[in-house]
Design an enzyme around this catalytic site. Sequence first.
Site, PDB file in Angstrom:
ATOM      1  N   ASN A  48       0.837  -1.082   0.172  1.00  6.55           N
ATOM      2  CA  ASN A  48       0.047   0.097  -0.080  1.00  6.55           C
ATOM      3  C   ASN A  48       0.837   1.358   0.011  1.00  6.55           C
ATOM      4  O   ASN A  48       0.360   2.585   0.214  1.00  6.55           O
ATOM      5  CB  ASN A  48      -0.766  -0.010   1.079  1.00  6.55           C
ATOM      6  CG  ASN A  48      -1.931  -1.279   1.178  1.00  6.55           C
ATOM      7  OD1 ASN A  48      -2.384  -1.769   0.288  1.00  6.55           O
ATOM      8  ND2 ASN A  48      -2.126  -1.831   2.446  1.00  6.55           N
ATOM      9  N   HIS A 134     -13.933  -1.423   6.270  1.00  8.18           N
ATOM     10  CA  HIS A 134     -12.825  -1.900   6.895  1.00  8.18           C
ATOM     11  C   HIS A 134     -13.277  -2.241   8.146  1.00  8.18           C
ATOM     12  O   HIS A 134     -13.977  -1.490   8.986  1.00  8.18           O
ATOM     13  CB  HIS A 134     -11.925  -0.821   6.969  1.00  8.18           C
ATOM     14  CG  HIS A 134     -10.395  -1.517   7.346  1.00  8.18           C
ATOM     15  ND1 HIS A 134     -10.048  -1.307   8.538  1.00  8.18           N
ATOM     16  CD2 HIS A 134      -9.369  -2.076   6.422  1.00  8.18           C
ATOM     17  CE1 HIS A 134      -8.794  -2.077   8.517  1.00  8.18           C
ATOM     18  NE2 HIS A 134      -8.525  -2.366   7.189  1.00  8.18           N
ATOM     19  N   GLU A 178     -15.646   3.862   3.324  1.00  9.64           N
ATOM     20  CA  GLU A 178     -14.439   4.027   2.768  1.00  9.64           C
ATOM     21  C   GLU A 178     -14.536   5.277   1.633  1.00  9.64           C
ATOM     22  O   GLU A 178     -15.494   4.902   0.740  1.00  9.64           O
ATOM     23  CB  GLU A 178     -13.825   2.805   2.433  1.00  9.64           C
ATOM     24  CG  GLU A 178     -13.540   2.049   3.620  1.00  9.64           C
ATOM     25  CD  GLU A 178     -12.690   0.723   3.324  1.00  9.64           C
ATOM     26  OE1 GLU A 178     -11.978   0.510   2.341  1.00  9.64           O
ATOM     27  OE2 GLU A 178     -13.190  -0.105   3.874  1.00  9.64           O
ATOM     28  N   SER A 182     -10.913  -0.541   0.245  1.00 13.54           N
ATOM     29  CA  SER A 182      -9.406  -1.157   0.233  1.00 13.54           C
ATOM     30  C   SER A 182      -9.524  -2.329  -0.646  1.00 13.54           C
ATOM     31  O   SER A 182      -8.354  -2.920  -0.794  1.00 13.54           O
ATOM     32  CB  SER A 182      -9.170  -1.216   1.691  1.00 13.54           C
ATOM     33  OG  SER A 182      -9.997  -2.070   2.347  1.00 13.54           O
ATOM     34  N   ASP A 207     -13.161   7.257   5.336  1.00 12.06           N
ATOM     35  CA  ASP A 207     -12.039   6.720   5.683  1.00 12.06           C
ATOM     36  C   ASP A 207     -11.263   6.615   4.390  1.00 12.06           C
ATOM     37  O   ASP A 207     -11.691   5.921   3.574  1.00 12.06           O
ATOM     38  CB  ASP A 207     -12.410   5.197   6.125  1.00 12.06           C
ATOM     39  CG  ASP A 207     -11.026   4.596   6.379  1.00 12.06           C
ATOM     40  OD1 ASP A 207      -9.739   4.765   5.746  1.00 12.06           O
ATOM     41  OD2 ASP A 207     -10.690   3.397   7.130  1.00 12.06           O
ATOM     42  N   HIS A 210      -7.009   4.757   1.373  1.00 12.96           N
ATOM     43  CA  HIS A 210      -6.557   4.559   0.183  1.00 12.96           C
ATOM     44  C   HIS A 210      -6.428   5.443  -1.018  1.00 12.96           C
ATOM     45  O   HIS A 210      -6.265   5.605  -2.045  1.00 12.96           O
ATOM     46  CB  HIS A 210      -7.028   3.083  -0.419  1.00 12.96           C
ATOM     47  CG  HIS A 210      -6.598   2.069   0.357  1.00 12.96           C
ATOM     48  ND1 HIS A 210      -5.548   1.311   0.478  1.00 12.96           N
ATOM     49  CD2 HIS A 210      -7.331   1.488   1.479  1.00 12.96           C
ATOM     50  CE1 HIS A 210      -5.349   0.189   1.301  1.00 12.96           C
ATOM     51  NE2 HIS A 210      -6.571   0.483   2.073  1.00 12.96           N
ATOM     52  N   LYS A 240       0.080   4.256   4.490  1.00  6.83           N
ATOM     53  CA  LYS A 240      -0.044   3.723   3.066  1.00  6.83           C
ATOM     54  C   LYS A 240       0.734   4.680   2.145  1.00  6.83           C
ATOM     55  O   LYS A 240       1.933   4.696   2.230  1.00  6.83           O
ATOM     56  CB  LYS A 240      -1.480   3.503   2.685  1.00  6.83           C
ATOM     57  CG  LYS A 240      -1.934   2.187   3.653  1.00  6.83           C
ATOM     58  CD  LYS A 240      -3.383   1.925   3.793  1.00  6.83           C
ATOM     59  CE  LYS A 240      -3.430   0.569   4.670  1.00  6.83           C
ATOM     60  NZ  LYS A 240      -4.830   0.440   5.164  1.00  6.83           N
TER      61      LYS A 240
HETATM   62  C1  LIG Z   1      -5.359  -0.068   6.478  1.00  6.69           C
HETATM   63  C2  LIG Z   1      -6.434   0.388   6.754  1.00  6.69           C
HETATM   64  C3  LIG Z   1      -6.781   1.030   7.907  1.00  6.69           C
HETATM   65  C4  LIG Z   1      -5.895   0.945   9.105  1.00  6.69           C
HETATM   66  O1  LIG Z   1      -4.842   2.006   9.035  1.00  6.69           O
HETATM   67  P1  LIG Z   1      -3.410   1.562   9.876  1.00  6.69           P
HETATM   68  O2  LIG Z   1      -2.715   2.812   9.670  1.00  6.69           O
HETATM   69  O3  LIG Z   1      -2.839   0.671   9.128  1.00  6.69           O
HETATM   70  O4  LIG Z   1      -3.951   1.206  11.117  1.00  6.69           O
HETATM   71  C5  LIG Z   1      -8.095   1.802   8.055  1.00  6.69           C
HETATM   72  N1  LIG Z   1      -9.030   1.877   7.026  1.00  6.69           N
HETATM   73  C6  LIG Z   1      -8.840   1.338   5.861  1.00  6.69           C
HETATM   74  C7  LIG Z   1      -9.903   1.310   4.990  1.00  6.69           C
HETATM   75  C8  LIG Z   1      -7.706   0.643   5.687  1.00  6.69           C
HETATM   76  O5  LIG Z   1      -7.384   0.003   4.606  1.00  6.69           O
END
Ligand SMILES: *Cc1c(COP(=O)(O)O)cnc(C)c1O
Length: 383
Positions: A48, A134, A178, A182, A207, A210, A240
């Site tokens: 990522n 997620h 999101e 993801s 969220d 990505h 990421k």
């Molecule tokens: C990876 C991810 C997270 C978590 O983030 P981290 O910083 O790795 O804990 C949260 N939401 C989504 C959609 C993710 O892909």
Amino acid sequence: MNSLDQFARDQLSARDAGNLRRQVVETASIDGVSVEREGRRLLAFCTNDYLNLSQHPAVKAAAVSAVQQYGAGAGASRLITGSHPLYAELERRLARLKGTEAACVFGSGYLANTGILPTLAGAGDLVLCDELSHSCIRTGASLSGADVVLFRHNDVEHVSQLLAEHRARHPRAVIATEGVFSMDGDLAPLAALSDIAQRYDAWLLTDDAHGIGVVGNGRGSAFVGGRAVDIPLQMGTLSKAVGGYGGYLCASGPVVALMHNRARTFIYTTGLPPSVVATAIAALDIIENEPDYAAGPLRKARLFTRLTNLPEAQSAIVPLMLGGADRTLAASRLLEQEGFLVIAIRPPTVPAGTARLRFTFSAAHADADIERLAGIVRERIMH
Ligand SMILES: *Cc1c(COP(=O)(O)O)cnc(C)c1O
């Protein structure tokens, strides 16, 4: 055998049976896109770190210099002595990038969502989540104690029906989704969700784990298409495309101040090491100042979808649905034999029957490698 180990073994054998057991495999990064695993060098199409910023000389130098200036760790939670000067700079930068009044950095994206949702909603409130959200959104929603209702993936009509049916009985409502999904790589219909949220006085939380650094000119999913969608709660991760570690919420001043006072995953945990915060600041410099570079992952993903006749990529993530866990594992092994690392994504990460290969593209991938990968995928996996 004692009952504890017996329990662990029973749980594991149930996973073995469905080909769903996970393994932690030691993987050393060589240059971000090339990795070494079990003595072999593989080209990874599954990280990522979309801009390869974890390896960028300026980003690494910022981390080293922060260690020298401030030390290795934060030493305490942010409300005690752990809020070193770099935090204010990072939060200012994040708020500017996302167009909000303020920002709040958490220890990780997972900690952010599990802190934000219980701070905003409680027993008697309503949280609507996209069904493909997620794990940390789902966990945050259930920790909040609110009534949690899942809506069909990206189905704005369903959100509208659910709000019409349930909103009036709950004092507060949150819609969580999101921005870039993801495991699917598609975008949420944020403009429509924002309209509906405003119509029902629900608070939209996205969220953008990505999205930041990759879509919307690097500013994330709220900025795709050049128009900023009004989203009061923009959460994301620094782990990421930003290349380091940490999570954030960009929101208004009062909401951020409330997080400082109520979010348990903000209050009762140690601040990030100064080097990690410095890493994020240096990475944001690159994301903001080199839009051409930040456009790389999407361009590479689109080269791959064009060569494989898959639907055009909307982000750096391209799923290839194979259905069964067995078939997906076999495809992943085949690619590994050819020198590519692409992980099989299986339930419970994704719904049963939707196991897939999840390809992710980095600005650092060479077009020639994508062409070779696409050829193998087309001829030996998709046939
Ligand atoms: C990876 C991810 C997270 C978590 O983030 P981290 O910083 O790795 O804990 C949260 N939401 C989504 C959609 C993710 O892909």
